[in-house]
Enzyme design. Structure first.
Site, PDB file in Angstrom:
ATOM      1  N   GLY A   8       2.947   5.646  12.692  1.00 32.53           N
ATOM      2  CA  GLY A   8       3.695   4.465  13.117  1.00 32.53           C
ATOM      3  C   GLY A   8       3.375   4.087  14.548  1.00 32.53           C
ATOM      4  O   GLY A   8       3.173   2.906  14.862  1.00 32.53           O
ATOM      5  N   LYS A  28       0.889  -1.178   0.000  1.00 29.58           N
ATOM      6  CA  LYS A  28       0.000   0.000   0.000  1.00 29.58           C
ATOM      7  C   LYS A  28       0.919   1.218   0.000  1.00 29.58           C
ATOM      8  O   LYS A  28       1.418   1.630   1.038  1.00 29.58           O
ATOM      9  CB  LYS A  28      -0.902  -0.028   1.236  1.00 29.58           C
ATOM     10  CG  LYS A  28      -2.258   0.658   1.060  1.00 29.58           C
ATOM     11  CD  LYS A  28      -2.186   2.127   0.674  1.00 29.58           C
ATOM     12  CE  LYS A  28      -1.940   3.025   1.863  1.00 29.58           C
ATOM     13  NZ  LYS A  28      -1.735   4.461   1.481  1.00 29.58           N
ATOM     14  N   CYS A  67      14.100  10.751   6.119  1.00 26.87           N
ATOM     15  CA  CYS A  67      14.106  10.496   7.559  1.00 26.87           C
ATOM     16  C   CYS A  67      15.529  10.623   8.099  1.00 26.87           C
ATOM     17  O   CYS A  67      15.719  10.814   9.285  1.00 26.87           O
ATOM     18  CB  CYS A  67      13.489   9.153   7.886  1.00 26.87           C
ATOM     19  SG  CYS A  67      14.263   7.809   7.039  1.00 26.87           S
ATOM     20  N   GLY A 109       7.149   5.672   7.621  1.00 24.81           N
ATOM     21  CA  GLY A 109       6.337   6.889   7.509  1.00 24.81           C
ATOM     22  C   GLY A 109       6.446   7.716   8.768  1.00 24.81           C
ATOM     23  O   GLY A 109       7.436   7.634   9.496  1.00 24.81           O
ATOM     24  N   SER A 110       5.392   8.485   9.034  1.00 27.36           N
ATOM     25  CA  SER A 110       5.460   9.442  10.140  1.00 27.36           C
ATOM     26  C   SER A 110       5.360   8.729  11.494  1.00 27.36           C
ATOM     27  O   SER A 110       4.804   7.632  11.608  1.00 27.36           O
ATOM     28  CB  SER A 110       4.318  10.450  10.024  1.00 27.36           C
ATOM     29  OG  SER A 110       3.094   9.806  10.313  1.00 27.36           O
ATOM     30  N   GLU A 114      10.873  16.621  14.381  1.00 28.97           N
ATOM     31  CA  GLU A 114      11.194  16.416  12.960  1.00 28.97           C
ATOM     32  C   GLU A 114      10.413  17.417  12.103  1.00 28.97           C
ATOM     33  O   GLU A 114       9.208  17.562  12.243  1.00 28.97           O
ATOM     34  CB  GLU A 114      10.824  14.994  12.539  1.00 28.97           C
ATOM     35  CG  GLU A 114      11.229  14.717  11.098  1.00 28.97           C
ATOM     36  CD  GLU A 114      10.977  13.277  10.679  1.00 28.97           C
ATOM     37  OE1 GLU A 114       9.852  12.812  10.841  1.00 28.97           O
ATOM     38  OE2 GLU A 114      11.924  12.642  10.176  1.00 28.97           O
ATOM     39  N   GLU A 174       9.636   2.222  10.704  1.00 33.18           N
ATOM     40  CA  GLU A 174      10.744   3.124  10.409  1.00 33.18           C
ATOM     41  C   GLU A 174      10.129   4.512  10.391  1.00 33.18           C
ATOM     42  O   GLU A 174       9.354   4.830   9.499  1.00 33.18           O
ATOM     43  CB  GLU A 174      11.321   2.745   9.035  1.00 33.18           C
ATOM     44  CG  GLU A 174      12.647   3.338   8.752  1.00 33.18           C
ATOM     45  CD  GLU A 174      13.644   2.941   9.807  1.00 33.18           C
ATOM     46  OE1 GLU A 174      14.109   3.859  10.498  1.00 33.18           O
ATOM     47  OE2 GLU A 174      13.941   1.746   9.943  1.00 33.18           O
TER      48      GLU A 174
HETATM   49  C1  UN1 Z   1      14.336   7.613   4.259  1.00 34.12           C
HETATM   50  O1  UN1 Z   1      14.577   8.799   4.231  1.00 34.12           O
HETATM   51  O2  UN1 Z   1      13.198   7.217   4.646  1.00 34.12           O
HETATM   52  O3  UN1 Z   1      20.119   6.692   3.871  1.00 34.12           O
HETATM   53  C2  UN1 Z   1      15.275   6.584   3.789  1.00 34.12           C
HETATM   54  C3  UN1 Z   1      19.436   7.342   3.094  1.00 34.12           C
HETATM   55  C4  UN1 Z   1      18.645   6.609   2.038  1.00 34.12           C
HETATM   56  C5  UN1 Z   1      17.342   6.139   2.575  1.00 34.12           C
HETATM   57  C6  UN1 Z   1      16.576   7.131   3.339  1.00 34.12           C
HETATM   58  N1  UN1 Z   1      19.436   5.504   1.553  1.00 34.12           N
HETATM   59  O4  UN1 Z   1      19.377   8.535   3.135  1.00 34.12           O
END
Ligand code: UN1
Length: 494
Positions: A231, A173, A282, A226-227, A383, A248
């Protein structure tokens, strides 16, 4: 472009016949795709298809599953240019990064394909004669994968390929901001020869399709990127039903810059980590912890360089920074900028939306730098997920490390210094899942686990190689085989 769901090997409209649209965030007049808007019936169909396909897929030898993934990797390499352009059009990141997004998927396809010939368990000696002890890896079953918009090809690939090589069937999804990218990936998987029902794709909103999917009785495990808000809600719901899950979530990643650092190199790292992907990673570098001796000089260098970055459509060659994904995110980032100003941080460059010229029809925000930020300010703790960097002053390495660690998140961190003892101490003491030395906070490679500590994730990395994805998408079965032909009692008869 009309995008359908992919269920049981067929491209189908949503049961309710409804659709939604995805737009180019650099120019919202461009509709990228009209997409099936799924509801619970579509999810029921997808989970039934995945369940039906599971026994045969699980029964296929892992090296053969790997051969299909090798073909997927080859197709992705061949189509890299087209897919990279689609990433830029639907998500906004600049061309080079759109291609990088696809490259990450290629890398993981080949890595996981090879893993089909390993998938190692353990064989250990028994304490008794005539007895073998080993552990095997078994698939979890049907796994639901919920993916974000910021890496619209790479993150679905991070989850799908390891899930498949371990013998699971999947339902993806994807974010409703990037459905065309997800569909393009799944189309290639179909071409690579993935059997019907092994990979299913359901489009729609998190509320309508995502929650129903993750708690569905036919689903055995869930992986979510995601956020934090979503999560953590999922963790609560899935914890109650004992469903394995990996989350994550956010980050508040920091770069420490010591007074002995190569400042030119550090500046490049800050620009890349802070403003690459328009700060929407992230792993983005959103805090700088700078030694007081070089603080003013570095902030000045950074402000000048950030102000020179060119905003625009990522498909234009001279664009450095693309748009924000959508209006809601743009408003959220602007709200954080207002918060920074009202908290007393000094806005040294940027801070405003851009609504003219090449940026007239998209969601743009100037690359923004705040100085005189203190560790207790909200902009230093929460964040932001946008092109906003906060510079905090420190007196020495001890203080720098405690500032970096004193937030709820723990995904990624970095240190720039020429002193090997300082960088080694940072490696040991920074409380993040990933630490970079003389490199920025972004750009993790797929052959190592990827995951955050503290509120950045569930604690189990579900991406990257062994120790990450393979461990998450398989469960261990321990087998004791006694061929002595007599009763042997462990611990007693040894
Ligand atoms: C993300 O931002 O959710 O290490 C993943 C990194 C990338 C993946 C980021 N390989 O910045």
């Amino acid at each position: 472009m009309h995008i359908l769901n992919f269920i049981g090997g067929e491209w189908v409209s949503a049961a309710g016949g409804k659709t939604f649209q995805s737009f180019n965030p650099a120019d919202t007049r461009q509709i990228v795709a009209t997409v099936a808007l799924s509801g619970t019936e579509d999810v029921d169909r997808a989970t039934a298809a995945a369940r039906k396909a599971f026994p045969a897929w699980r029964g296929m030898p892992a090296p053969r599953r790997g051969e299909i993934l090798f073909r997927a990797g080859e197709l992705l390499s061949r189509e890299k240019g087209r897919l990279g352009e689609l990433v830029t059009r639907e998500m906004g990141k600049v061309s080079a990064e759109g291609l990088g997004d696809v490259q990450e998927a290629i890398d993981i396809a080949f890595y996981m394909a090879g893993e089909g010939r390993r998938l190692q368990g353990e064989t250990v000696p028994s304490e008794l004669p005539g007895k073998d002890c080993k552990s095997l890896r078994a698939p979890l079953g049907v796994v639901a994968l919920i993916t974000p918009w910021n890496f619209p090809i790479a993150i679905p690939a991070w989850k799908i390929f390891p899930a498949l090589i371990c013998g699971n069937t999947v339902i993806l999804k994807p974010s409703s901001d990037t459905p065309a990218c997800a569909a393009a990936l799944v189309e290639l998987l179909e071409k690579a020869g993935i059997p019907p029902g092994v990979v299913n794709l359901v489009h729609g909103s998190g509320e309508m399709a995502g929650e129903y999917l993750t708690t569905h009785p036919e689903v055995n495990a869930v992986s979510f990127t995601g956020s934090s808000i979503v999560g953590e809600k999922l963790e609560g719901m899935l914890g109650k039903i004992h469903r394995p899950m990996a989350t994550e979530m956010g980050g508040k990643n920091a770069i420490i810059i010591m007074d002995d650092a190569d400042l030119t190199l550090a500046l490049e790292g800050v620009l890349w980590g802070g403003f690459g992907t328009t700060g929407q990673r992230c792993t983005a570098a959103s805090r700088l912890v700078i030694h007081e001796k070089i603080y003013d000089r570095f902030v000045e260098m950074l402000a000048e360089a950030a102000a020179r970055l060119r905003l625009g459509d990522g498909l234009e060659e001279d664009t450095d920074v693309g748009p924000i994904i959508n209006e809601r995110q743009q408003q959220k980032v602007l709200e954080y900028i207002r918060t920074g100003v009202s908290e007393g941080a000094r806005l040294v460059t940027g801070g405003k939306p851009v609504t003219t010229g090449a940026c007239a029809h998209g969601y743009f925000i100037e690359p923004t730098v705040f100085a005189d930020v203190t560790p207790t300010m909200r902009i230093a703790r929460e964040e932001i997920f946008g092109p906003v960097v906060s510079a905090i002053k420190c007196a020495d390495l001890d203080e720098a490390i405690s500032i970096v660690n004193d937030v709820g998140y723990g995904l990624s961190s970095a240190i720039y210094s020429r002193d090997v003892n300082k960088t080694a101490r940072a490696e040991h003491d920074l409380e993040t899942g990933i630490v970079y030395v003389n490199a920025s906070t972004i750009g993790a490679e797929i052959q190592l686990p990827f995951g955050g500590w503290k509120h950045s994730g569930s604690g189990h990395p579900e991406a990257g190689g062994r120790g990450g994805a393979i461990d998450f998408y398989s469960r261990v079965k321990v087998v004791y085989r006694d061929f002595s032909g007599k009763l042997q009692r462990a611990q007693i008869d040894k």
